[in-house]
Enzyme design. Structure first.
Site, short mmCIF file in Angstrom:
data_model
loop_
_atom_site.label_atom_id
_atom_site.label_comp_id
_atom_site.label_asym_id
_atom_site.label_seq_id
_atom_site.Cartn_x
_atom_site.Cartn_y
_atom_site.Cartn_z
N PHE A 151 24.19 -53.84 1.72
CA PHE A 151 25.25 -54.74 1.78
C PHE A 151 26.75 -54.29 2.23
O PHE A 151 27.73 -54.50 1.66
CB PHE A 151 25.42 -55.37 0.23
CG PHE A 151 24.65 -56.48 0.06
CD1 PHE A 151 23.06 -56.25 -0.12
CD2 PHE A 151 24.86 -57.82 -0.26
CE1 PHE A 151 22.38 -57.11 -0.33
CE2 PHE A 151 23.99 -58.87 -0.41
CZ PHE A 151 22.46 -58.68 -0.31
N LEU A 152 26.58 -53.59 3.47
CA LEU A 152 27.72 -53.17 3.92
C LEU A 152 27.82 -53.73 5.22
O LEU A 152 28.26 -52.83 6.25
CB LEU A 152 27.93 -51.55 3.93
CG LEU A 152 28.12 -50.97 2.73
CD1 LEU A 152 28.20 -49.26 2.85
CD2 LEU A 152 29.40 -51.49 2.07
N ALA A 190 29.34 -55.81 7.94
CA ALA A 190 30.65 -56.50 8.22
C ALA A 190 30.21 -57.77 8.95
O ALA A 190 29.27 -57.65 9.59
CB ALA A 190 31.53 -55.49 8.69
N GLY A 191 31.23 -58.64 8.93
CA GLY A 191 31.02 -59.89 9.96
C GLY A 191 31.71 -60.99 9.24
O GLY A 191 32.71 -61.20 8.90
N LYS A 246 23.05 -60.85 -14.29
CA LYS A 246 22.92 -61.58 -13.08
C LYS A 246 24.50 -61.75 -12.24
O LYS A 246 24.73 -61.80 -11.20
CB LYS A 246 22.23 -63.14 -13.31
CG LYS A 246 22.22 -64.06 -12.05
CD LYS A 246 21.53 -63.30 -10.89
CE LYS A 246 21.80 -64.33 -9.59
NZ LYS A 246 20.87 -65.15 -9.66
N CYS A 291 24.75 -69.09 -3.53
CA CYS A 291 25.05 -68.21 -4.82
C CYS A 291 26.03 -67.40 -4.86
O CYS A 291 27.11 -67.73 -5.81
CB CYS A 291 23.63 -67.34 -4.92
SG CYS A 291 22.06 -68.13 -4.91
N LEU A 343 16.21 -63.11 -6.98
CA LEU A 343 15.45 -63.17 -5.68
C LEU A 343 16.41 -63.72 -4.69
O LEU A 343 17.41 -64.47 -4.87
CB LEU A 343 14.20 -64.11 -5.84
CG LEU A 343 14.28 -65.40 -6.41
CD1 LEU A 343 14.45 -66.63 -5.38
CD2 LEU A 343 13.03 -65.71 -7.23
N ARG A 344 16.34 -63.11 -3.52
CA ARG A 344 17.04 -63.63 -2.21
C ARG A 344 16.21 -64.53 -1.58
O ARG A 344 15.19 -64.41 -1.20
CB ARG A 344 17.38 -62.26 -1.32
CG ARG A 344 17.79 -61.24 -1.97
CD ARG A 344 17.54 -59.93 -1.01
NE ARG A 344 16.34 -59.57 -1.18
CZ ARG A 344 15.72 -58.53 -0.62
NH1 ARG A 344 16.29 -57.88 0.36
NH2 ARG A 344 14.36 -58.14 -0.60
N GLU A 345 17.03 -65.57 -0.94
CA GLU A 345 16.11 -66.54 -0.10
C GLU A 345 15.59 -65.62 1.36
O GLU A 345 16.36 -64.77 1.70
CB GLU A 345 17.29 -67.49 0.56
CG GLU A 345 17.68 -68.52 -0.36
CD GLU A 345 18.36 -69.70 -0.11
OE1 GLU A 345 18.61 -70.23 0.99
OE2 GLU A 345 19.23 -70.26 -1.09
#
Ligand code: UGA
Length: 442
Positions: A245-246, A248-249, A200, A256, A146-148
């Protein structure tokens, strides 16, 4: 079923509330009396969208309760989920398993006959095996993904479930726990301990690798006048690659991804496998923070000494109040050490940020942070920052200069309002004092 969830942090509290939502009777267990008291009264002591109503509803109905007693938990539950943290060990890259080991030992000493202990924490491969041998109880590993910010959604509608089991009985018990999700078509992978643990760490490593890959492309774009946003858009349209998830920054942070890739590389080295790839992923990620600082210096004429810098964002990502290894605060603190007069604003992470970096300045609103600033750094992409009006903002600051460290602001709008706008992975400074090298294709 009667379940317990040991550890009531972000992962455990969410798991406990969601298991109650699935219809189970759940006891959340923690050694922290304050947390147990807050949750027992239906209050969630951290920011996680959608969790507070679930906790309030199920504590009120009696389906969810919280305790500090392992004795009570052992007598109550048939399946015990261990959801405690595995932070990075002090002075090294390995995961600190103290809490996991304590939790397993504490509950194993009180379980009733036929109980199943299920690990959900992120652990180095080999941990489940070791715990099973040490405690002589039946164990399974069921990693969480799970993502926050999306924790409730990710628990109730996961992309997949993974059961690491050694017996048909353990699999049957887990199938009963998750029956509503499996019935709704959630894919299930049943495997052994090692693979379940590895899924995981491999998943987080892969996500981190994607982010660092696009950030490495950002470095190339900065050197060549390319535009990483357009590049990512075009890459993501390839069905084999996809767009997730691409972005940039300023890179990834949190409790995690950074720790998990280090712990994984460390564990692999112990096993004689070279995961130098992940060291590169880590290095690229940390370079992005350096790059923001270099940009800040350049935009301030070579030094930030004495410069009023407004930092928009403190959380490691939006929809969270978590500031662990936050790129935004890392940059803010380092600029502060370089003599900048830094003022930070974040919609929800102010208390945690103040606690972690008490010497930085804090504002009560974005407007207050911007007032009199010579440089603005946009470092956490909260939706409200995207809505800041560049014309109004220009009237508040002393000098209209901004670095978009998250690549989501509209460069044309900001430059049209008179800002000198610099995006990570963009084509250099544009606006009042600079030209786009790619003919405005930003
Ligand atoms: C991550 C994983 O996404 C979850 O699947 C996993 O369960 C969780 O870790 C965990 O191990 O418990 P989380 O840390 O909550 O979840 O946050 P993410 O949404 O993965 O973002 C991590 C960082 O990457 C943030 O700093 C975010 O700003 C950054 N990011 C994300 C980017 O820089 N670019 C992107 O394209 C995506």
């Amino acid at each position: 079923m009667r379940l317990t969830v040991i550890g009531t942090g972000r992962l455990g509290a969410t798991h406990a509330a969601c298991m109650a939502e699935l219809g189970h009777e759940v006891a959340g267990v923690d050694v922290d009396r304050g947390k147990v008291a807050a949750l027992g009264a239906g209050r969630v002591p951290f920011h996680e969208p959608g969790l507070a109503p679930l906790v309030a509803r199920h504590t009120a109905s009696g389906r969810l309760r919280f305790t500090t007693s392992f004795e009570e938990a052992g007598a109550f539950g048939q399946v015990h989920f261990v959801c405690v943290g595995t932070p990075q060990r002090q002075g090294g890259d390995a995961a600190d398993l103290t809490c996991v080991e304590r939790a397993f030992a504490a509950i194993a000493g009180h379980t009733r006959k036929g109980a199943l202990l299920v690990g959900r924490s992120t652990v180095p491969v080999g941990t489940a095996d070791r715990l099973a041998a040490a405690h002589g109880v039946e164990i399974a590993w069921n990693p969480e993904f799970l993502r926050e910010g999306f924790a409730v959604r990710d628990t109730l509608r996961p992309d997949r479930l993974v059961f690491g089991v050694r017996t048909a009985r353990a699999e049957r018990l887990l199938r009963t726990v998750y029956a509503p999700l499996l019935g709704a078509g959630t894919p299930l992978v049943v495997t052994g301990f090692a693979t379940a643990e590895l899924v995981k760490t491999a998943a987080n490593s892969f996500l981190a690798t994607r982010i660092s890959f696009i950030n490495a492309m950002a470095e190339v774009c900065e050197a060549t006048g390319g535009d990483v946003r357009r590049l990512a858009e075009a890459l993501g349209l390839d069905g084999r690659i996809g767009p997730a998830f691409l972005r940039a920054g300023a890179g990834f942070g949190g409790g995690c991804l950074p720790e998990d890739i280090r712990a994984f590389a460390h564990r692999a080295a112990e096993l004689g496998v070279d995961l130098g790839l992940l060291r590169q992923v880590d290095a690229i990620n940390m370079r992005r923070r350096d790059r923001v600082i270099a940009m800040a210096r350049e935009l301030c004429g070579g030094t930030v000494l004495g410069a009023r810098v407004a930092v928009l964002g403190a959380a490691f990502k939006p929809d969270s109040d978590d500031v662990r290894d936050s790129p935004a605060l890392n940059v803010a603190a380092r600029l502060g050490l370089d003599g900048a007069d830094v003022t930070v604003y974040d919609p929800v992470a102010m208390d945690n940020a103040r606690e972690a970096f008490p010497l930085l300045g804090y504002a009560l609103s974005a407007e207050e942070a911007l007032r009199g600033a010579e440089l603005v750094l946009h470092l956490t992409e909260w939706p409200q920052f995207r809505e800041v009006d560049p014309v109004r903002a220009a009237a508040l600051v002393y000098r209209p200069r901004i670095v978009d460290g998250r690549g989501v602001l509209d460069a044309d709008r900001w430059t049209a309002a008179g800002w000198r706008f610099w995006a990570l992975g963009g084509s250099g400074p544009v606006g009042a004092a600079g030209e786009s090298r790619e003919g405005g294709q930003r």
